[in-house]
Design a protein around this motif. Structure first.
Motif, mmCIF file in Angstrom:
data_model
loop_
_atom_site.group_PDB
_atom_site.id
_atom_site.type_symbol
_atom_site.label_atom_id
_atom_site.label_comp_id
_atom_site.label_asym_id
_atom_site.label_seq_id
_atom_site.Cartn_x
_atom_site.Cartn_y
_atom_site.Cartn_z
ATOM 1 N N THR A 63 0.824 -1.208 0.000
ATOM 2 C CA THR A 63 0.000 0.000 0.000
ATOM 3 C C THR A 63 0.859 1.259 0.000
ATOM 4 O O THR A 63 0.600 2.193 -0.755
ATOM 5 N N ILE A 64 1.887 1.269 0.815
ATOM 6 C CA ILE A 64 2.763 2.449 0.895
ATOM 7 C C ILE A 64 3.530 2.612 -0.413
ATOM 8 O O ILE A 64 3.607 3.706 -0.968
ATOM 9 N N ARG A 65 4.085 1.517 -0.906
ATOM 10 C CA ARG A 65 4.830 1.586 -2.166
ATOM 11 C C ARG A 65 3.917 2.044 -3.295
ATOM 12 O O ARG A 65 4.286 2.883 -4.108
ATOM 13 N N SER A 66 2.693 1.538 -3.323
ATOM 14 C CA SER A 66 1.736 1.931 -4.366
ATOM 15 C C SER A 66 1.396 3.414 -4.274
ATOM 16 O O SER A 66 1.277 4.092 -5.298
ATOM 17 N N ALA A 67 1.240 3.922 -3.070
ATOM 18 C CA ALA A 67 0.912 5.341 -2.892
ATOM 19 C C ALA A 67 2.051 6.235 -3.377
ATOM 20 O O ALA A 67 1.812 7.242 -4.056
ATOM 21 N N VAL A 68 3.284 5.865 -3.057
ATOM 22 C CA VAL A 68 4.436 6.662 -3.499
ATOM 23 C C VAL A 68 4.550 6.603 -5.020
ATOM 24 O O VAL A 68 4.742 7.638 -5.673
#
Length: 96
Positions: A63-68
């Motif tokens: 989720t974090i990687r996708s958001a960045v």
């Protein structure tokens, strides 16, 4: 003395500026560090953008990687660049 630059180097410089203007930390070297971006020109692919953090457990969370990555793609696309993912989304490659 003027130093000639290639179109790829000019694109790299432009992308660095656009990402910094958007609030990202762009590292001066190829490698990204603690939440910063690595940006460099690869003559065979284009300008490569990577995101890294020293908190390795954060990178494991999709989720974090996708958001960045979404934020990076949005900034670059709104600036008129063509962007594709490489290495399973660990790198973004900008060609124009």
């Amino acid at each position: 003395m003027d130093i000639a630059t290639s179109p790829g180097q000019d694109l790299e410089r432009t992308i660095r500026r656009e990402l910094m203007d958007a609030g990202f930390t762009v590292e001066p070297s190829l490698m990204s560090a603690d939440g910063g971006l690595g940006v460099w020109h690869d003559p065979t692919r284009g300008v490569v953008v990577t995101w890294g953090t020293s908190a390795d457990h954060l990178v494991r969370h999709a989720t974090i990687r996708s958001a960045v990555l979404l934020a990076l793609r949005t900034v670059l696309a709104e600036a008129g660049h063509q962007v594709k993912e490489d290495f399973n989304g660990l790198e973004l490659v900008v060609t124009t």
